[in-house]
Design a protein around this motif. Sequence first.
Motif, PDB file in Angstrom:
ATOM      1  N   LEU A  96       6.727   5.462   3.202  1.00  0.00           N
ATOM      2  CA  LEU A  96       5.914   4.888   2.126  1.00  0.00           C
ATOM      3  C   LEU A  96       5.826   3.367   2.245  1.00  0.00           C
ATOM      4  O   LEU A  96       4.747   2.778   2.036  1.00  0.00           O
ATOM      5  CB  LEU A  96       6.502   5.270   0.759  1.00  0.00           C
ATOM      6  CG  LEU A  96       6.428   6.752   0.390  1.00  0.00           C
ATOM      7  CD1 LEU A  96       7.139   6.999  -0.947  1.00  0.00           C
ATOM      8  CD2 LEU A  96       4.978   7.214   0.322  1.00  0.00           C
ATOM      9  N   ALA A  97       6.941   2.719   2.574  1.00  0.00           N
ATOM     10  CA  ALA A  97       6.934   1.260   2.708  1.00  0.00           C
ATOM     11  C   ALA A  97       6.021   0.833   3.856  1.00  0.00           C
ATOM     12  O   ALA A  97       5.310  -0.174   3.749  1.00  0.00           O
ATOM     13  CB  ALA A  97       8.357   0.752   2.944  1.00  0.00           C
TER      14      ALA A  97
ATOM     15  N   LYS B  69      -1.356  -1.373   4.195  1.00  0.00           N
ATOM     16  CA  LYS B  69      -2.440  -1.623   3.239  1.00  0.00           C
ATOM     17  C   LYS B  69      -2.490  -3.105   2.871  1.00  0.00           C
ATOM     18  O   LYS B  69      -3.571  -3.691   2.765  1.00  0.00           O
ATOM     19  CB  LYS B  69      -2.240  -0.800   1.973  1.00  0.00           C
ATOM     20  CG  LYS B  69      -2.554   0.656   2.133  1.00  0.00           C
ATOM     21  CD  LYS B  69      -2.324   1.388   0.815  1.00  0.00           C
ATOM     22  CE  LYS B  69      -2.507   2.872   0.968  1.00  0.00           C
ATOM     23  NZ  LYS B  69      -2.221   3.578  -0.291  1.00  0.00           N
ATOM     24  N   SER B  70      -1.313  -3.721   2.691  1.00  0.00           N
ATOM     25  CA  SER B  70      -1.277  -5.144   2.338  1.00  0.00           C
ATOM     26  C   SER B  70      -1.827  -6.000   3.460  1.00  0.00           C
ATOM     27  O   SER B  70      -2.575  -6.958   3.224  1.00  0.00           O
ATOM     28  CB  SER B  70       0.159  -5.569   2.034  1.00  0.00           C
ATOM     29  OG  SER B  70       0.653  -4.877   0.917  1.00  0.00           O
TER      30      SER B  70
ATOM     31  N   GLN C 113       2.457   1.052   2.617  1.00  0.00           N
ATOM     32  CA  GLN C 113       2.139  -0.057   1.718  1.00  0.00           C
ATOM     33  C   GLN C 113       1.981  -1.362   2.489  1.00  0.00           C
ATOM     34  O   GLN C 113       1.099  -2.174   2.190  1.00  0.00           O
ATOM     35  CB  GLN C 113       3.232  -0.206   0.647  1.00  0.00           C
ATOM     36  CG  GLN C 113       3.256   0.924  -0.359  1.00  0.00           C
ATOM     37  CD  GLN C 113       1.989   0.948  -1.199  1.00  0.00           C
ATOM     38  OE1 GLN C 113       1.424  -0.081  -1.534  1.00  0.00           O
ATOM     39  NE2 GLN C 113       1.533   2.155  -1.509  1.00  0.00           N
TER      40      GLN C 113
END
Length: 101
Positions: free
Chosen positions: A79-80, A86-87, A83
């Motif tokens: 998940l990290a 995406k960032s 994320q």
Amino acid sequence: MQIWLEFFCIVAAVALVVQVVILTMLFFQLRKTTENVNRMVGDLHSRVGPILTRAQILLDDTQPKISSMVNDASHIVYLARGQAQKSIACLRTPPTGFAAN
């Protein structure tokens, strides 16, 4: 010459008797030592056995929990990473709605 032969035979017989006595004493001492070692090994086995049994039970109990923790950590990393990607994608794309000069 006959006296020397008798003397040699007596000395050899005495030496043989001494060797037999020494070997017999060694045999009995070795038997005693073997019994002591066997007793100590039995005592050690009786002391270590329950400890090893408890350790095995503890490992059997904690193994599923450890596997669950590793799976959870793997999911958190997944998940990290998503994320973070995406960032980074948001930072690379130019913002919309701003006019360029």
